[in-house]
Scaffold this motif. Structure first.
Motif, PDB file in Angstrom:
ATOM      1  N   ASP A  93      66.016  35.901  45.696  1.00  0.00           N
ATOM      2  CA  ASP A  93      64.879  35.919  46.614  1.00  0.00           C
ATOM      3  C   ASP A  93      64.211  34.546  46.532  1.00  0.00           C
ATOM      4  OD1 ASP A  93      62.587  36.219  48.054  1.00  0.00           O
ATOM      5  OD2 ASP A  93      61.827  37.964  46.953  1.00  0.00           O
ATOM      6  N   PRO A  94      64.461  33.660  47.496  1.00  0.00           N
ATOM      7  CA  PRO A  94      63.895  32.304  47.421  1.00  0.00           C
ATOM      8  C   PRO A  94      62.371  32.283  47.343  1.00  0.00           C
ATOM      9  CG  PRO A  94      65.585  32.446  49.131  1.00  0.00           C
ATOM     10  CD  PRO A  94      65.290  33.853  48.702  1.00  0.00           C
ATOM     11  N   ALA A  95      61.723  33.291  47.870  1.00  0.00           N
ATOM     12  CA  ALA A  95      60.264  33.323  47.862  1.00  0.00           C
ATOM     13  C   ALA A  95      59.702  33.578  46.468  1.00  0.00           C
ATOM     14  CB  ALA A  95      59.755  34.387  48.826  1.00  0.00           C
ATOM     15  N   ARG A  96      60.531  34.083  45.563  1.00  0.00           N
ATOM     16  CA  ARG A  96      60.066  34.398  44.211  1.00  0.00           C
ATOM     17  C   ARG A  96      60.736  33.565  43.127  1.00  0.00           C
ATOM     18  NH1 ARG A  96      60.522  40.675  43.198  1.00  0.00           N
ATOM     19  NH2 ARG A  96      59.453  39.989  41.312  1.00  0.00           N
ATOM     20  N   ARG A  97      61.964  33.164  43.354  1.00  0.00           N
ATOM     21  CA  ARG A  97      62.778  32.536  42.310  1.00  0.00           C
ATOM     22  C   ARG A  97      62.104  31.335  41.649  1.00  0.00           C
ATOM     23  NH1 ARG A  97      64.610  28.847  39.314  1.00  0.00           N
ATOM     24  NH2 ARG A  97      66.641  27.881  39.703  1.00  0.00           N
TER      25      ARG A  97
END
Length: 316
Positions: free
Chosen positions: A30-34
């Motif tokens: 998840d790019p928004a969290r990583r």
């Protein structure tokens, strides 16, 4: 980064009988969290750490990666036919050393450099940023190829850290657009099923439907995939494995050493700290790397952000 040669024909061969929940073999990022999670964990680990200044710099870099991932979101978009063809051809669809990168990764690099350049940095760090800013598209692509395929010169190491960070964002965004159900674990299980890159470390879960499962985390595209425990991820041996740790610490990070191929891989134990992050905790445990290396073991694969040469810390 090495690529796998041949994946198995099945998508999962784990337990699937009554009463046993099969492990989800592949977890896309998840790019928004990583990158935000890595930055937050690095800031936590930096407090009082012997390498505090360097860890805070790495946290700043992760924050910049998060900004790029959530604002510009550079990524490739592969069609279903392309993914199917790669998987059926026994190749990872985003093969790091063969994927034709979208130009958006260079836009991500430019934004990353702008974000980092706003901070107070040593002259050497600013020089590396200016070197990249002055370079043209061909030079940046060449540096990316050298990073992904090997062959970086010592003089390019400082600039390559920012290229590696930008490529992590690009490949993470690209992997997130795939469907886990369309992918297959590779026969060489130590390599990522999305991009074929080696793992940075493995995390032993403490929660979920199958606690105690090992997931390897890709050093490039942030994909996680299941790997059986008590098996060397380099050679597949199991007879001469040992766990090594630093005496007196919390036991969050250990090194699984193999007496057959004389390599090691890190294991992170979520049961010891539920906030453990595969990328941040790897960087913060360089002391363990040094001790295991002194004992004669080579790391399974390097962390791509440890291309800073001498590892000299930088101040914000």
């Amino acid at each position: 980064m090495r690529q796998a040669e041949a994946p198995p024909t099945g998508k999962w061969t784990g337990p699937n009988h009554a009463g046993v929940k099969a492990v989800e073999p592949i977890q896309l990022p998840d790019p928004a969290r990583r990158f935000a999670a890595t930055a937050q964990r690095l800031e936590q680990l930096a407090e009082g750490h012997p390498m505090e200044a360097w860890l805070r710099f790495m946290a700043m870099l992760s924050r910049a990666q998060h900004d790029v991932a959530t604002t510009l979101a550079p990524a490739a978009s592969l069609g279903d036919a392309s993914v199917s063809q790669a998987v059926e051809g026994r190749l990872p669809p985003l093969a790091a050393d063969g994927h034709e990168r979208d130009a958006s990764w260079r836009d991500g690099l430019a934004m990353l450099l702008d974000q980092i350049g706003r901070h107070e940095l040593p002259p050497e760090a600013h020089d590396a940023i200016e070197q990249l800013r002055r370079s043209d598209a061909a030079a940046r692509e060449k540096l990316a190829d050298q990073f992904l395929r090997g062959g970086l010169s010592a003089g390019d190491a400082a600039a390559a850290v920012y290229v590696a960070a930008a490529l992590q964002v690009y490949f993470t965004g690209s992997a997130a657009r795939l469907k886990a159900a369309d992918l297959r674990l590779l026969e060489e299980r130590g390599l990522c099923p999305c991009c074929g890159s080696p793992s940075v470390d493995g995390l032993i879960t403490a929660t979920g439907t199958t606690p105690g499962t090992r997931f390897l985390y890709c050093s490039l595209c942030s994909t996680a995939w299941n790997h059986v425990r008590a098996v060397c991820i380099t050679c597949g041996g199991s007879r001469r494995l040992s766990l090594q740790g630093i005496e007196g610490d919390a036991g969050v990070v250990k090194a699984e050493t193999c007496g057959e191929c004389h390599t090691y891989a890190k294991l992170l134990y979520q049961v010891k700290d539920t906030k453990v992050d595969p990328y941040a905790d790897d960087l913060a445990s360089l002391g363990l790397d040094i001790l295991v290396a002194e004992a004669g073991y080579a790391r399974h694969a390097p962390n791509p952000l440890l291309l800073v040469g001498d590892g000299e810390a930088v101040e914000e």
